[in-house]
Structures are given as structure tokens and as C-alpha cells.
Design a protein around this motif. Structure first.
Motif, PDB file in Angstrom:
ATOM      1  N   ASP A  77     -24.809  37.679 128.429  1.00 42.52           N
ATOM      2  CA  ASP A  77     -23.947  37.801 127.361  1.00 42.52           C
ATOM      3  C   ASP A  77     -24.462  38.732 126.147  1.00 42.52           C
ATOM      4  N   ILE A  78     -25.846  38.785 126.174  1.00 42.68           N
ATOM      5  CA  ILE A  78     -26.631  39.366 125.051  1.00 42.68           C
ATOM      6  C   ILE A  78     -26.708  40.810 125.202  1.00 42.68           C
ATOM      7  N   ALA A  79     -27.031  41.388 126.323  1.00 42.41           N
ATOM      8  CA  ALA A  79     -27.503  42.441 126.548  1.00 42.41           C
ATOM      9  C   ALA A  79     -26.359  43.593 126.106  1.00 42.41           C
ATOM     10  N   PRO A  80     -25.255  43.342 126.687  1.00 43.45           N
ATOM     11  CA  PRO A  80     -24.214  44.585 126.328  1.00 43.45           C
ATOM     12  C   PRO A  80     -23.868  44.626 125.014  1.00 43.45           C
ATOM     13  N   VAL A  81     -24.162  43.523 124.044  1.00 45.99           N
ATOM     14  CA  VAL A  81     -23.865  43.568 122.785  1.00 45.99           C
ATOM     15  C   VAL A  81     -25.020  44.368 122.050  1.00 45.99           C
ATOM     16  N   LEU A  82     -26.224  44.056 122.449  1.00 43.94           N
ATOM     17  CA  LEU A  82     -27.371  44.816 121.879  1.00 43.94           C
ATOM     18  C   LEU A  82     -27.251  46.253 122.151  1.00 43.94           C
ATOM     19  N   GLU A  83     -26.480  46.641 123.406  1.00 43.64           N
ATOM     20  CA  GLU A  83     -26.272  47.940 123.757  1.00 43.64           C
ATOM     21  C   GLU A  83     -25.371  48.626 122.771  1.00 43.64           C
ATOM     22  N   SER A  84     -24.409  48.030 122.478  1.00 43.51           N
ATOM     23  CA  SER A  84     -23.195  48.756 121.752  1.00 43.51           C
ATOM     24  C   SER A  84     -23.433  48.472 120.409  1.00 43.51           C
ATOM     25  N   LEU A  85     -24.099  47.694 119.696  1.00 43.54           N
ATOM     26  CA  LEU A  85     -24.089  47.560 118.119  1.00 43.54           C
ATOM     27  C   LEU A  85     -25.195  48.499 117.555  1.00 43.54           C
ATOM     28  N   ALA A  86     -24.981  49.122 116.555  1.00 40.53           N
ATOM     29  CA  ALA A  86     -26.182  49.572 115.630  1.00 40.53           C
ATOM     30  C   ALA A  86     -26.751  48.640 114.980  1.00 40.53           C
ATOM     31  N   LEU A  87     -27.896  48.451 115.519  1.00 41.33           N
ATOM     32  CA  LEU A  87     -28.774  47.316 114.984  1.00 41.33           C
ATOM     33  C   LEU A  87     -30.205  47.759 114.419  1.00 41.33           C
ATOM     34  N   ASP A  88     -30.427  47.559 112.958  1.00 36.48           N
ATOM     35  CA  ASP A  88     -31.731  47.931 112.473  1.00 36.48           C
ATOM     36  C   ASP A  88     -31.969  47.147 111.252  1.00 36.48           C
TER      37      ASP A  88
END
Length: 312
Positions: A77-88
């Protein structure tokens, strides 16, 4: 704040989205588009499968002030979300995990208590822990503030799990409720307390990754739980303590896991979280009022031996 809720149609995610909208945040929800959205006010509804990177392409590069992840149960559930969003460092990521990540203990567990495989919670706890570990690894690399919230049992209006509704069903019919015999103690947190805390969490100033337990501090035994539910319904409680060991699994006749499950919340208080205020009696009254209005059709596929338990 410009916020993303991963979910938005079931129990916690729905209540959280409604709370965030009421507090005048700009709310985007992400759902699979299967269940209806029965409230207004979200500025965007993204329909996507969070486990599918291709489905999340429409989210690529989006940045939010806060991300509330209340529908993640595993690395998948987590990996695709982390790949898609701009997180900083500009985005605070709040992950709703669970006290199920801890190993079984008869004592209240602080955030540094041993974690790992737990036969009582099984794949659910293992999946949440693996998701936590992936988030922490990504936080270390990308620098976004991460809060991991580990609640005890969540209950209240809108609960789509067959827990308090099961108690209300039987109490209204005058049916006895089999409860596991023993001295297990646990804790609960009302949905209103949880979403109130979550809404305010991004306003706190923190960096790095923080894990925080969250629950009402009062400990509850199974007889107390049934008695409190009966009081909410306005009937006399009827429960039967079942010596089930070696004959049945507790989850075959009871909607909660039969183990002591207590969380130490001293860190949450030091951190500045809004602490729970709703006691079990009031919380179950509110849950029953919703149950009477909504008459939800709920089911627990594991609970196949309720009547058999009463015959032991």
C-alpha cells in the motif's frame, strides 16, 4: 493547509476528511471510487488504486502540506504512494499504524517496546510494522517529517467493523454474549478524539520520525465492555464467560482479540497531542445512537462459533 487524505469513505478516513473540511483545510481525498462520498467540501477527489503505480500517475509530483495515511496496511500500500508524491521537508506525513506492531505484553507498552511478529495479531500487525519501516527508511532519505500514530481499538459512530455493532445486535435481541474467560485488559479511543488529534498534529513542530501511542488511558475488561454497551442500549447485560482454550479460537465468537493490550501514552502527552476526552460510557452511547439511525449491515467472517461458544 493543503492536505491529502488517503481514503475518505470508511470510518476513520471519512471522519477525518469531514473534520478537516470543517476546520477549513483544502482537502483532497484519494479513494478507489467504489464507495460513495456522502459529504461535501473536498476540493478534489482522486480516484485511484493506491497499490498500483500506474493508477497513481495522476498524483505524480503533487505536493501537500500534510498527508494523512489512514488506509495503508502493508508495504504494498505504501510504496506506490511514496513513489508518486513529492515529499520533502515541507510535507508532514501522518501514518495511522496500530498497537498491533508490538509483541504481546501484560504491561503497558511504550513506543520503544519490543516489536515484531505477534501470533495474536498475525499478518495485520506484521504488515503495519513493515509499512512503518519503509516509511522510516524513506523519511531518512527524503527528509519529510513523519508521525507514526499507534492507537488502541478505535470505536464510535460510523465503525464499519462488526465490533460494538455486534454487541448492540445481541443486546437488542436479549441474546447472551459469550466473552473469553480470563483477565485480559485493553483500551479504546473514540473516533472523535482520534480525528481531533490528527487534525491538529501537523500544526506541531517536529522534524524526523516520531512514533506515538494514542488511546484513552482507562483500561477495560470484557465484562465491563459488555456492561457499558448494555447501559447504552438501556438493557441488563447478559454475558457468559467461556473457557474456550483448546476448543475454539476467541475470534471465532468474539470481535476483539483476547489478550492484554495496553499502551503507554506518556510520550504523546509530552509531544503535545490533544489527549482523548470521551469516556467509554459516553462513547458507546454515541455509537449506539448512530447504530439506531443507520442500522448498518455488518458481518465478521471469523465469528462462526458464537452459539457453539455458549454451549461450552
Amino acid at each position: 493547509m493543503n492536505v491529502l487524505v488517503l481514503g475518505g469513505t470508511q470510518f476513520v478516513s471519512r471522519a477525518l476528511a469531514i473534520r478537516l473540511i470543517a476546520c477549513e483545510h483544502e482537502v483532497t481525498i484519494l479513494t478507489r471510487g467504489i464507495a460513495p462520498v456522502d459529504y461535501e467540501g473536498a476540493i478534489r477527489h482522486v480516484r485511484a488504486d493506491r497499490t498500483d503505480a500506474a493508477s497513481l500517475r495522476q498524483m505524480r509530483g503533487m505536493r501537500f502540506d500534510a498527508v494523512f495515511d489512514v488506509s495503508g496496511y502493508s508495504v504494498r500500500d505504501i510504496a506506490p504512494v511514496l513513489e508518486s508524491l513529492a515529499l520533502d521537508e515541507r510535507t508532514k506525513y501522518v501514518f495511522l499504524s496500530s498497537g498491533a506492531v508490538y509483541r504481546t505484553s501484560d504491561e503497558p507498552m511504550a513506543e520503544d517496546a519490543p516489536k515484531g511478529e505477534n501470533e495474536i495479531w498475525g499478518a495485520y500487525g506484521s504488515g503495519k510494522l513493515a509499512a512503518e519501516e519503509l516509511l522510516c527508511a524513506q523519511q531518512s532519505r527524503r527528509g519529510f517529517p513523519l508521525a507514526i500514530i499507534r492507537p488502541a481499538y478505535i470505536y464510535g459512530p460510523g465503525n464499519n467493523l462488526y465490533r460494538e455493532a455486534y454487541l448492540f445486535d445481541r443486546l437488542e435481541r436479549g441474546a447472551a454474549i459469550p466473552i473469553p474467560k480470563g483477565a485480559a485488559r485493553t483500551q479504546f479511543v473514540h473516533i472523535d478524539d482520534l480525528v481531533r488529534m490528527l487534525e491538529g498534529l501537523p500544526r506541531l513542530d517536529w522534524r524526523g520520525a516520531e512514533a506515538l501511542n494514542y488511546t484513552h488511558p482507562v483500561t477495560i475488561g470484557w465484562e465491563h465492555l459488555v456492561a457499558s454497551a448494555a447501559a447504552a442500549v438501556g438493557v441488563e447485560p447478559r454475558s457468559a464467560a467461556v473457557d474456550y482454550r483448546g476448543k475454539l479460537d476467541a475470534r471465532e465468537f468474539f470481535p476483539f482479540r483476547d489478550c492484554t493490550y495496553l499502551l503507554d501514552t506518556a510520550k504523546a502527552e509530552r509531544f503535545g497531542l490533544a489527549l482523548p476526552e470521551v469516556g467509554l460510557a459516553k462513547g458507546l452511547e454515541e455509537a449506539y445512537a448512530w447504530y439506531r439511525r443507520a442500522r448498518p449491515t455488518l458481518h465478521d467472517a471469523k465469528m462462526t462459533e458464537v452459539e457453539a461458544a455458549l454451549s461450552l
